[in-house]
Write an enzyme that holds these catalytic residues in place. Structure first.
Site, PDB file in Angstrom:
ATOM      1  N   TYR A 108     -14.796   3.574  10.406  1.00 46.14           N
ATOM      2  CA  TYR A 108     -13.357   3.400  10.164  1.00 46.14           C
ATOM      3  C   TYR A 108     -12.568   3.761  11.425  1.00 46.14           C
ATOM      4  O   TYR A 108     -11.715   2.988  11.898  1.00 46.14           O
ATOM      5  CB  TYR A 108     -12.913   4.275   8.984  1.00 46.14           C
TER       6      TYR A 108
ATOM      7  N   SER B 117      -4.519   6.179  13.712  1.00 47.01           N
ATOM      8  CA  SER B 117      -4.849   7.403  12.978  1.00 47.01           C
ATOM      9  C   SER B 117      -5.286   8.500  13.936  1.00 47.01           C
ATOM     10  O   SER B 117      -5.923   8.234  14.963  1.00 47.01           O
ATOM     11  CB  SER B 117      -5.998   7.091  12.012  1.00 47.01           C
ATOM     12  N   ALA B 118      -5.004   9.732  13.533  1.00 51.53           N
ATOM     13  CA  ALA B 118      -5.496  10.886  14.299  1.00 51.53           C
ATOM     14  C   ALA B 118      -7.012  10.962  14.246  1.00 51.53           C
ATOM     15  O   ALA B 118      -7.618  11.722  14.999  1.00 51.53           O
ATOM     16  CB  ALA B 118      -4.898  12.162  13.727  1.00 51.53           C
TER      17      ALA B 118
ATOM     18  N   LYS C  25     -10.106   1.513  14.178  1.00 51.94           N
ATOM     19  CA  LYS C  25      -8.725   1.858  14.586  1.00 51.94           C
ATOM     20  C   LYS C  25      -8.645   1.880  16.107  1.00 51.94           C
ATOM     21  O   LYS C  25      -7.694   1.371  16.707  1.00 51.94           O
ATOM     22  CB  LYS C  25      -8.330   3.229  14.012  1.00 51.94           C
TER      23      LYS C  25
ATOM     24  N   ASN D   8      -6.393  -3.190  -2.259  1.00 50.14           N
ATOM     25  CA  ASN D   8      -6.302  -1.749  -2.538  1.00 50.14           C
ATOM     26  C   ASN D   8      -4.890  -1.361  -3.003  1.00 50.14           C
ATOM     27  O   ASN D   8      -4.403  -0.272  -2.689  1.00 50.14           O
ATOM     28  CB  ASN D   8      -6.679  -0.941  -1.289  1.00 50.14           C
TER      29      ASN D   8
ATOM     30  N   ASP E  77      -4.684 -12.795   2.703  1.00 49.95           N
ATOM     31  CA  ASP E  77      -5.493 -11.932   3.560  1.00 49.95           C
ATOM     32  C   ASP E  77      -5.199 -12.233   5.028  1.00 49.95           C
ATOM     33  O   ASP E  77      -4.997 -13.392   5.407  1.00 49.95           O
ATOM     34  CB  ASP E  77      -6.981 -12.191   3.263  1.00 49.95           C
TER      35      ASP E  77
ATOM     36  N   GLY F 246       0.814  -1.213   0.000  1.00 47.05           N
ATOM     37  CA  GLY F 246       0.000   0.000   0.000  1.00 47.05           C
ATOM     38  C   GLY F 246       0.850   1.266   0.000  1.00 47.05           C
ATOM     39  O   GLY F 246       2.089   1.209  -0.083  1.00 47.05           O
TER      40      GLY F 246
HETATM   41  P1  NAD Z   1      -3.432   1.491   1.513  1.00 38.93           P
HETATM   42  O1  NAD Z   1      -4.825   1.091   1.231  1.00 38.93           O
HETATM   43  O2  NAD Z   1      -2.645   2.090   0.424  1.00 38.93           O
HETATM   44  O3  NAD Z   1      -2.614   0.257   2.120  1.00 38.93           O
HETATM   45  C1  NAD Z   1      -3.215  -0.761   2.880  1.00 38.93           C
HETATM   46  C2  NAD Z   1      -2.807  -2.082   2.269  1.00 38.93           C
HETATM   47  O4  NAD Z   1      -3.400  -3.135   3.043  1.00 38.93           O
HETATM   48  C3  NAD Z   1      -3.286  -2.250   0.833  1.00 38.93           C
HETATM   49  O5  NAD Z   1      -2.188  -2.648   0.039  1.00 38.93           O
HETATM   50  C4  NAD Z   1      -4.356  -3.338   0.908  1.00 38.93           C
HETATM   51  O6  NAD Z   1      -4.370  -4.126  -0.263  1.00 38.93           O
HETATM   52  C5  NAD Z   1      -3.915  -4.120   2.137  1.00 38.93           C
HETATM   53  N1  NAD Z   1      -4.989  -4.807   2.864  1.00 38.93           N
HETATM   54  C6  NAD Z   1      -6.165  -4.262   3.276  1.00 38.93           C
HETATM   55  N2  NAD Z   1      -6.870  -5.175   3.966  1.00 38.93           N
HETATM   56  C7  NAD Z   1      -6.120  -6.311   3.998  1.00 38.93           C
HETATM   57  C8  NAD Z   1      -6.292  -7.590   4.586  1.00 38.93           C
HETATM   58  N3  NAD Z   1      -7.406  -7.901   5.295  1.00 38.93           N
HETATM   59  N4  NAD Z   1      -5.314  -8.513   4.438  1.00 38.93           N
HETATM   60  C9  NAD Z   1      -4.184  -8.216   3.735  1.00 38.93           C
HETATM   61  N5  NAD Z   1      -3.975  -7.022   3.154  1.00 38.93           N
HETATM   62  C10 NAD Z   1      -4.927  -6.076   3.292  1.00 38.93           C
HETATM   63  O7  NAD Z   1      -3.481   2.487   2.772  1.00 38.93           O
HETATM   64  P2  NAD Z   1      -2.340   3.386   3.380  1.00 38.93           P
HETATM   65  O8  NAD Z   1      -2.692   4.801   3.108  1.00 38.93           O
HETATM   66  O9  NAD Z   1      -1.009   2.874   3.009  1.00 38.93           O
HETATM   67  O10 NAD Z   1      -2.611   3.139   4.923  1.00 38.93           O
HETATM   68  C11 NAD Z   1      -1.945   2.126   5.642  1.00 38.93           C
HETATM   69  C12 NAD Z   1      -2.544   2.053   7.032  1.00 38.93           C
HETATM   70  O11 NAD Z   1      -2.464   3.325   7.660  1.00 38.93           O
HETATM   71  C13 NAD Z   1      -4.024   1.661   7.034  1.00 38.93           C
HETATM   72  O12 NAD Z   1      -4.238   0.783   8.120  1.00 38.93           O
HETATM   73  C14 NAD Z   1      -4.730   2.981   7.280  1.00 38.93           C
HETATM   74  O13 NAD Z   1      -5.953   2.807   7.933  1.00 38.93           O
HETATM   75  C15 NAD Z   1      -3.733   3.732   8.140  1.00 38.93           C
HETATM   76  N6  NAD Z   1      -3.840   5.186   8.019  1.00 38.93           N
HETATM   77  C16 NAD Z   1      -3.750   5.765   6.788  1.00 38.93           C
HETATM   78  C17 NAD Z   1      -3.867   7.164   6.687  1.00 38.93           C
HETATM   79  C18 NAD Z   1      -3.786   7.845   5.341  1.00 38.93           C
HETATM   80  O14 NAD Z   1      -4.143   9.008   5.250  1.00 38.93           O
HETATM   81  N7  NAD Z   1      -3.311   7.196   4.286  1.00 38.93           N
HETATM   82  C19 NAD Z   1      -4.068   7.949   7.829  1.00 38.93           C
HETATM   83  C20 NAD Z   1      -4.136   7.304   9.072  1.00 38.93           C
HETATM   84  C21 NAD Z   1      -4.018   5.917   9.150  1.00 38.93           C
HETATM   85  C1  UD1 Z   2      -9.885  12.128   6.186  1.00 39.71           C
HETATM   86  C2  UD1 Z   2     -10.820  11.367   7.082  1.00 39.71           C
HETATM   87  C3  UD1 Z   2     -10.006  10.750   8.218  1.00 39.71           C
HETATM   88  C4  UD1 Z   2      -8.885   9.869   7.649  1.00 39.71           C
HETATM   89  C5  UD1 Z   2      -8.030  10.710   6.703  1.00 39.71           C
HETATM   90  C6  UD1 Z   2      -6.957   9.893   6.023  1.00 39.71           C
HETATM   91  C7  UD1 Z   2     -13.004  12.432   6.943  1.00 39.71           C
HETATM   92  C8  UD1 Z   2     -14.011  13.299   7.636  1.00 39.71           C
HETATM   93  N1  UD1 Z   2     -11.848  12.252   7.586  1.00 39.71           N
HETATM   94  O1  UD1 Z   2      -9.255  13.129   6.960  1.00 39.71           O
HETATM   95  O2  UD1 Z   2     -10.848   9.977   9.024  1.00 39.71           O
HETATM   96  O3  UD1 Z   2      -8.075   9.385   8.695  1.00 39.71           O
HETATM   97  O4  UD1 Z   2      -8.860  11.288   5.683  1.00 39.71           O
HETATM   98  O5  UD1 Z   2      -7.506   8.906   5.192  1.00 39.71           O
HETATM   99  O6  UD1 Z   2     -13.246  11.936   5.858  1.00 39.71           O
HETATM  100  N2  UD1 Z   2     -11.104  18.497   1.028  1.00 39.71           N
HETATM  101  C9  UD1 Z   2     -11.631  19.315   0.034  1.00 39.71           C
HETATM  102  N3  UD1 Z   2     -11.915  18.748  -1.168  1.00 39.71           N
HETATM  103  C10 UD1 Z   2     -11.716  17.423  -1.440  1.00 39.71           C
HETATM  104  C11 UD1 Z   2     -11.181  16.600  -0.415  1.00 39.71           C
HETATM  105  C12 UD1 Z   2     -10.912  17.181   0.802  1.00 39.71           C
HETATM  106  O7  UD1 Z   2     -11.823  20.506   0.240  1.00 39.71           O
HETATM  107  O8  UD1 Z   2     -12.011  16.979  -2.559  1.00 39.71           O
HETATM  108  C13 UD1 Z   2     -10.774  19.096   2.320  1.00 39.71           C
HETATM  109  C14 UD1 Z   2     -11.497  18.457   3.477  1.00 39.71           C
HETATM  110  O9  UD1 Z   2     -12.710  19.126   3.705  1.00 39.71           O
HETATM  111  C15 UD1 Z   2     -10.503  18.685   4.598  1.00 39.71           C
HETATM  112  C16 UD1 Z   2      -9.123  18.671   3.908  1.00 39.71           C
HETATM  113  O10 UD1 Z   2      -9.396  18.882   2.533  1.00 39.71           O
HETATM  114  O11 UD1 Z   2     -10.694  19.935   5.156  1.00 39.71           O
HETATM  115  C17 UD1 Z   2      -8.387  17.355   4.065  1.00 39.71           C
HETATM  116  O12 UD1 Z   2      -9.256  16.314   3.681  1.00 39.71           O
HETATM  117  P1  UD1 Z   2      -8.792  14.783   3.599  1.00 39.71           P
HETATM  118  O13 UD1 Z   2      -7.596  14.677   2.734  1.00 39.71           O
HETATM  119  O14 UD1 Z   2      -9.992  13.975   3.230  1.00 39.71           O
HETATM  120  O15 UD1 Z   2      -8.301  14.457   5.076  1.00 39.71           O
HETATM  121  P2  UD1 Z   2      -9.078  14.586   6.474  1.00 39.71           P
HETATM  122  O16 UD1 Z   2     -10.405  15.206   6.310  1.00 39.71           O
HETATM  123  O17 UD1 Z   2      -8.149  15.254   7.415  1.00 39.71           O
END
Ligand code: NAD
Ligand code: UD1
Length: 351
Positions: free
Chosen positions: A161, A137-138, A165, A36, A66, A11
């Protein structure tokens, strides 16, 4: 060198962390269902990390499967022991992450994120591997009057979601309490990871229409989407748009290495750490920086506020800085430049 299990390593955040870990000499088992992500990601990771003298191709093993497959997990741990190279730690990225999808399909999210984590911990316990870094996650924080959120902020996730977490964090706390002298656990609470590896070989590749701001910006700039919609211009912030704490994905990846090494070096413990920069950026500031750094213009319009949004989320990252000696050094310009490089070199992602 130590062998690690990286769940979800194909990911977005996992792949960047694999680069950092391989460069540090770790051997990796990557377990990913590719629900994903694309298996090709790991070829790119090898390409970035290998050089002519030392190829990393034999140091990363991709297993498609998985987390909910307990037999597969058990086999990974037992095979490693049989080979005389037990898995010494796990970085647990695998999970589903769309707020919208989790609201529509909570059963899927609880099953994948929580049952998957239960399986993982069960196998770890059975095979005496008790060091884990978890992607939290925050989003678990509730509304707060503080400008900067410390780890002690009130917890109150607003969607399924976020609930999953928090459930995994609670599970990890109970597991830790059951044997506090055995488990080493770090819950890393990410703020808003964006950007890409500076090579442009790996980056964020969302399926379908992106929910998050940054991939939406890059796709609009690339002409894949017509325009950006900014949700709300009447928030109580300087320019009326929401403020977030954007962090370069490579700084985040380095935080994982440091958290893992801290756990392996120190006494058993459980630590919760915010991984953010401690700097707030509004939506408009991000859009303007993206345009100026990359010398382009992109269409955008304002719309009403998005349900569930809050005006400002910024990390108090002092704990991570001091505990891990972590130094998130890449700025907003770097995030915008690297994210755009990934988009332009890979207009259709990994396809
Ligand atoms: P991502 O979707 O790119 O990566 C997650 C990976 O996990 C993917 O490759 C998907 O194929 C794999 N996966 C999902 N469910 C699975 C399962 N049951 N078994 C095996 N593989 C599985 O997401 P990311 O952005 O890299 O995020 C990684 C982690 O960080 C996630 O747990 C997400 O919730 C957390 N997180 C992400 C963000 C963000 O903004 N990207 C913010 C806070 C927390
Ligand atoms: C979102 C999720 C949060 C998750 C995080 C990372 C919500 C309410 N929160 O956070 O739970 O952990 O993503 O996956 O969905 N924005 C626009 N236009 C867009 C997209 C976003 O204006 O098309 C704005 C949003 O209103 C926000 C900011 O951009 O103010 C950031 O958005 P986003 O990237 O989705 O992150 P979070 O809202 O912080």
């Amino acid at each position: 060198m130590k062998r690690l299990l990286i769940t979800g390593g194909s990911g977005f955040i996992g792949s960047h962390t694999c680069v950092v870990l391989l460069k540090q000499g770790y051997e990796l088992y990557v377990l990913d269902s590719h629900c994903n992500s694309h298996p090709k990601v790991i070829d790119r990771v090898v390409k970035i990390t290998g050089d002519e003298e030392s190829s990393t191709i034999n140091k990363v093993f991709l297993i498609e499967g998985d987390l909910r497959d307990q037999n597969l997990l058990n086999k990974l741990f037992s095979d490693s022991i049989y080979q005389g190279k037990p898995i010494e730690g796990v970085i647990h990225f695998a999970g589903l992450k769309s707020v919208q999808e989790s609201t529509a399909n909570p059963l899927l999210y609880w099953d994948s994120n929580v049952n998957g984590s239960i399986n993982l911990l069960r196998s770890m316990d059975q095979f005496d591997c008790r060091t884990i870094v978890f992607s939290s996650s925050a989003t678990i924080y509730g509304a707060s009057k503080k400008s900067f959120l410390p780890e002690t902020s009130p917890i109150n996730p607003l969607n399924p979601y976020g609930q999953t977490k928090l459930a995994v964090e609670k599970l990890l706390r109970d597991v830790f309490k059951s044997s506090p002298n055995k488990w080493r656990i770090s819950n890393l609470r990410y703020f808003n990871p964006i950007g890409a590896h500076s090579s442009g070989e790996i980056g964020e590749d969302p399926l379908g229409i992106p929910n998050n701001l940054f991939p939406f910006i890059t796709q609009v700039a690339a002409g894949r989407r017509e325009k950006l919609t900014i949700f709300g211009k009447d928030w109580p912030t300087l320019d009326g748009t929401c403020i977030r704490d954007y962090i370069h994905v490579m700084d985040l990846a380095e935080g994982h290495l440091l958290a893992l090494e801290c756990l392996l070096a120190e006494e058993p413990q459980l630590m919760n750490l915010n991984l953010g920069t401690g700097l707030g950026t509004s939506v408009l500031e991000l859009v303007n920086t993206f345009q100026s750094v990359n010398n382009l213009e992109m269409p955008y319009e304002f719309a009403s506020r998005r349900k569930g949004d809050v005006p400002q989320i910024i990390a108090d990252n002092s704990m991570a800085l001091s505990r891990l000696h972590w130094n998130p050094s890449r700025n907003l310009e770097d995030m915008c430049r690297d994210g755009w490089k990934w988009q332009t070199l890979n207009p259709k992602g990994y396809l």
